[in-house]
Write a protein that holds these residues in place. Structure first.
Motif, PDB file in Angstrom:
ATOM      1  N   LEU A  33      49.217   7.576 -53.603  1.00 36.35           N
ATOM      2  CA  LEU A  33      48.953   8.324 -54.832  1.00 36.35           C
ATOM      3  C   LEU A  33      48.931   9.827 -54.535  1.00 36.35           C
ATOM      4  N   PRO A  34      49.199  10.654 -55.561  1.00 38.37           N
ATOM      5  CA  PRO A  34      49.031  12.105 -55.384  1.00 38.37           C
ATOM      6  C   PRO A  34      47.606  12.425 -54.960  1.00 38.37           C
ATOM      7  N   VAL A  35      47.460  13.422 -54.124  1.00 37.17           N
ATOM      8  CA  VAL A  35      46.144  13.732 -53.575  1.00 37.17           C
ATOM      9  C   VAL A  35      45.139  14.080 -54.677  1.00 37.17           C
ATOM     10  N   ALA A  36      45.614  14.568 -55.811  1.00 37.02           N
ATOM     11  CA  ALA A  36      44.711  14.895 -56.914  1.00 37.02           C
ATOM     12  C   ALA A  36      44.144  13.649 -57.583  1.00 37.02           C
ATOM     13  N   GLU A  37      44.646  12.456 -57.229  1.00 40.55           N
ATOM     14  CA  GLU A  37      44.217  11.222 -57.894  1.00 40.55           C
ATOM     15  C   GLU A  37      43.477  10.261 -56.973  1.00 40.55           C
ATOM     16  N   VAL A  38      43.155  10.673 -55.755  1.00 41.17           N
ATOM     17  CA  VAL A  38      42.595   9.724 -54.792  1.00 41.17           C
ATOM     18  C   VAL A  38      41.080   9.848 -54.621  1.00 41.17           C
ATOM     19  N   SER A  39      40.450  10.770 -55.313  1.00 39.68           N
ATOM     20  CA  SER A  39      38.997  10.925 -55.162  1.00 39.68           C
ATOM     21  C   SER A  39      38.280   9.626 -55.523  1.00 39.68           C
ATOM     22  N   GLY A  40      37.342   9.232 -54.665  1.00 39.97           N
ATOM     23  CA  GLY A  40      36.580   8.017 -54.889  1.00 39.97           C
ATOM     24  C   GLY A  40      37.209   6.776 -54.304  1.00 39.97           C
ATOM     25  N   LEU A  41      38.422   6.874 -53.775  1.00 38.96           N
ATOM     26  CA  LEU A  41      39.108   5.731 -53.189  1.00 38.96           C
ATOM     27  C   LEU A  41      38.989   5.771 -51.669  1.00 38.96           C
ATOM     28  N   ALA A  42      39.254   4.625 -51.044  1.00 39.77           N
ATOM     29  CA  ALA A  42      39.179   4.532 -49.591  1.00 39.77           C
ATOM     30  C   ALA A  42      40.549   4.792 -48.979  1.00 39.77           C
ATOM     31  N   ALA A  43      40.582   5.588 -47.929  1.00 44.70           N
ATOM     32  CA  ALA A  43      41.835   5.844 -47.225  1.00 44.70           C
ATOM     33  C   ALA A  43      42.335   4.555 -46.588  1.00 44.70           C
ATOM     34  N   ALA A  44      43.617   4.253 -46.775  1.00 45.19           N
ATOM     35  CA  ALA A  44      44.187   3.027 -46.235  1.00 45.19           C
ATOM     36  C   ALA A  44      44.568   3.167 -44.767  1.00 45.19           C
ATOM     37  N   GLU A  45      44.641   4.392 -44.275  1.00 49.07           N
ATOM     38  CA  GLU A  45      44.971   4.650 -42.877  1.00 49.07           C
ATOM     39  C   GLU A  45      44.432   6.022 -42.500  1.00 49.07           C
ATOM     40  N   GLU A 162      37.580   5.563 -44.909  1.00 52.35           N
ATOM     41  CA  GLU A 162      36.671   6.615 -45.376  1.00 52.35           C
ATOM     42  C   GLU A 162      36.866   6.846 -46.876  1.00 52.35           C
ATOM     43  N   ILE A 163      35.754   6.995 -47.594  1.00 49.72           N
ATOM     44  CA  ILE A 163      35.827   7.272 -49.024  1.00 49.72           C
ATOM     45  C   ILE A 163      36.186   8.741 -49.214  1.00 49.72           C
ATOM     46  N   LEU A 164      37.237   8.976 -49.994  1.00 46.46           N
ATOM     47  CA  LEU A 164      37.738  10.336 -50.182  1.00 46.46           C
ATOM     48  C   LEU A 164      36.944  11.023 -51.293  1.00 46.46           C
ATOM     49  N   THR A 165      36.030  11.883 -50.897  1.00 42.71           N
ATOM     50  CA  THR A 165      35.204  12.628 -51.837  1.00 42.71           C
ATOM     51  C   THR A 165      36.010  13.780 -52.435  1.00 42.71           C
ATOM     52  N   PRO A 166      35.533  14.403 -53.516  1.00 42.76           N
ATOM     53  CA  PRO A 166      36.252  15.555 -54.062  1.00 42.76           C
ATOM     54  C   PRO A 166      36.478  16.654 -53.025  1.00 42.76           C
ATOM     55  N   GLY A 167      35.445  16.961 -52.242  1.00 42.57           N
ATOM     56  CA  GLY A 167      35.607  17.988 -51.220  1.00 42.57           C
ATOM     57  C   GLY A 167      36.635  17.601 -50.175  1.00 42.57           C
ATOM     58  N   LEU A 168      36.663  16.325 -49.812  1.00 40.42           N
ATOM     59  CA  LEU A 168      37.609  15.866 -48.804  1.00 40.42           C
ATOM     60  C   LEU A 168      39.042  15.902 -49.336  1.00 40.42           C
ATOM     61  N   THR A 169      39.238  15.630 -50.614  1.00 39.83           N
ATOM     62  CA  THR A 169      40.596  15.727 -51.170  1.00 39.83           C
ATOM     63  C   THR A 169      41.093  17.169 -51.115  1.00 39.83           C
ATOM     64  N   GLY A 170      40.191  18.122 -51.301  1.00 35.20           N
ATOM     65  CA  GLY A 170      40.569  19.524 -51.156  1.00 35.20           C
ATOM     66  C   GLY A 170      40.998  19.847 -49.743  1.00 35.20           C
ATOM     67  N   ALA A 175      45.375  20.741 -45.786  1.00 36.81           N
ATOM     68  CA  ALA A 175      46.036  20.297 -44.558  1.00 36.81           C
ATOM     69  C   ALA A 175      47.498  19.919 -44.792  1.00 36.81           C
ATOM     70  N   GLY A 176      47.992  20.168 -45.995  1.00 35.87           N
ATOM     71  CA  GLY A 176      49.398  19.909 -46.280  1.00 35.87           C
ATOM     72  C   GLY A 176      49.690  18.489 -46.715  1.00 35.87           C
ATOM     73  N   ILE A 177      48.670  17.734 -47.074  1.00 35.00           N
ATOM     74  CA  ILE A 177      48.848  16.346 -47.504  1.00 35.00           C
ATOM     75  C   ILE A 177      48.884  16.313 -49.030  1.00 35.00           C
ATOM     76  N   ASP A 178      50.040  16.014 -49.586  1.00 35.62           N
ATOM     77  CA  ASP A 178      50.157  16.000 -51.044  1.00 35.62           C
ATOM     78  C   ASP A 178      50.066  14.597 -51.626  1.00 35.62           C
ATOM     79  N   GLN A 179      50.240  13.568 -50.775  1.00 30.79           N
ATOM     80  CA  GLN A 179      50.091  12.181 -51.182  1.00 30.79           C
ATOM     81  C   GLN A 179      49.339  11.439 -50.095  1.00 30.79           C
ATOM     82  N   ALA A 180      48.568  10.429 -50.491  1.00 33.87           N
ATOM     83  CA  ALA A 180      47.770   9.709 -49.504  1.00 33.87           C
ATOM     84  C   ALA A 180      47.788   8.216 -49.807  1.00 33.87           C
ATOM     85  N   PRO A 181      47.925   7.376 -48.785  1.00 36.09           N
ATOM     86  CA  PRO A 181      47.808   5.929 -48.979  1.00 36.09           C
ATOM     87  C   PRO A 181      46.340   5.534 -49.099  1.00 36.09           C
TER      88      PRO A 181
END
Length: 413
Positions: A33-45, A162-170, A175-181
């Motif tokens: 998903l786009p990094v702006a949409e992953v807050s609250g989700l768990a990183a798959a890798e 790890e749960i991606l918090t709002p601060g962590l998505t920033g 870090a140049g990550i625009d999409q995250a699994p």
């Protein structure tokens, strides 16, 4: 046992029911998903930075980029004088090199030129006749954010799970990550059954009632950001089967409300079993919420919840919700648990785990759980701030005794 009963466990303890549920479920497949949409989700890798941030040394203050050695020995009596060779602001793509004896005026966030190793804040220098006058030594690194100071290319920014918090998505974006699994949240189908149950928005007749369980369940799902689709059907085998068949292809999980007990009119578990669900347990030694059943229909999880409002909600909170969170890669613990004093005696049952609605009250700086004493079960459920848990085998807990309390609202203790 009848064929309907074969293969499932009956009247098991709550902990065993939760263990069977979690052992039977699997994490949902990862989605990118786009990094702006992953807050609250768990990183798959594990997620690694693709760039340095900042991408170049930058100024932390409005001031002047300088070579620190040019201010060595500077004082009020013998200030350093450096010629201002230009200016830079954030976003300028300058590729300047600062020569000895020069200064570059910079704004906060501006790239610092090669050769500069410090920034003197504007309030600590004065500009006159094209020069700055600095009356103190400026140490190397002063007011300077070095390249990669926030995150370095190749550095792990988020760990798998790890749960991606709002601060962590920033930080991911920096870090140049625009999409995250990520592990997506489960999609949940909710089917309420009962001849007396009417969907909100429709007129009711004497003896009918609105599907409040349906709304409560969907509201809990929404509070955990899970999407739901719903249906309300009569106690008819064909109607239940049709509703389940229509919703299940879309859903990861099926929740049903009502028809989970053992009377002739309690059809839900039987109908779903005939549709191919393998139930692993039915009825749990907990109150309220005893008549809950759990099974798997292929890769789909099925929770059949009892129809009484307190039982319906409690079975969802204690068994179904932990399972849903586990599927999303999150810890299967929906609420914080605290040990607090009881404001009144509560009666348990040595053969059951019992939950009692409570509100939280602060006394002399300490928090107490006050058991709800309302005549209306819906009112008690609606006003509950916490759940007092009386474990199987505990019996009665006296006033003043410490007990485990699940906090349903924002943590207060």
């Amino acid at each position: 046992m009848t064929d309907y009963q074969a293969g499932k466990k009956w009247d098991i303890g709550l902990q065993e029911a939760v263990s069977i549920t979690l052992d039977s479920l699997r994490r949902l497949p990862a989605a990118t998903l786009p990094v702006a949409e992953v807050s609250g989700l768990a990183a798959a890798e594990d997620l690694f930075a693709g760039v340095d941030c900042p991408s170049a040394a930058s100024s932390l203050r409005d001031g002047y980029a300088i070579r620190s050695k040019d201010t060595k020995g500077a004082s009020q009596a013998r200030p350093a004088r450096l010629r201002v060779a230009g200016a830079s602001s954030a976003g300028d793509l300058n590729n300047k090199t600062l020569e000895p004896g020069l200064a570059l005026k910079v704004l906060t966030g501006a790239r610092v030129p090669a050769g500069a190793d410090a920034v003197v804040a504007v309030e600590h220098a004065r500009e006159e006749d094209g020069y700055i006058v600095c009356s103190r030594e400026v140490p190397g690194g002063c007011n300077l954010l070095s390249r990669g100071a926030d995150v370095a290319s190749g550095e792990r920014v988020a760990a798998r799970g790890e749960i991606l918090t709002p601060g962590l998505t920033g930080l991911l974006a920096a870090a140049g990550i625009d999409q995250a699994p990520v592990i997506p949240l489960p999609r949940v189908a909710v089917v309420a059954t009962g001849d007396e149950v009417v969907a909100p928005g429709h007129a009711i007749q004497p003896g009918q009632l609105y599907a409040s369980n349906l709304i409560t369940l969907c509201s809990w799902l929404r509070s955990f950001r899970m999407e739901a689709k719903t249906g309300v059907v009569k106690d008819r085998s064909a109607a239940i089967q049709e509703a389940v068949a229509a919703l299940l292809p879309w859903a990861d999980v099926l929740l049903t409300s009502g028809g989970a007990w053992k009377s002739e009119r309690d059809l839900t578990v039987r109908v779903i079993e005939e549709m191919g669900c393998t139930f692993l347990f039915h009825r749990v030694r907990m109150g309220p919420g005893k008549a809950v059943a759990f099974g798997m229909m292929g890769q789909k999880a099925v929770f059949c919840l009892p129809g009484g409002p307190p039982s319906n909600e409690m079975a969802f909170l204690q068994i179904a919700l932990p399972g849903l969170l586990y599927m999303a890669g999150r810890p299967p613990v929906p609420f914080q648990t605290r040990k607090v004093r009881l404001a009144a005696t509560v009666a348990g049952d040595i053969a059951w785990t019992r939950f009692i609605h409570a509100r939280m009250e602060q006394r002399d700086g300490k928090w107490w759980a006050v058991p709800q004493r309302m005549k209306s079960r819906l009112q008690s459920q609606a006003r509950a701030e916490a759940l007092i848990r009386i474990p199987e085998g505990a019996g009665t807990l006296a006033a003043g005794q410490a007990a485990d309390v699940q906090l349903l609202r924002s943590p207060c203790v």
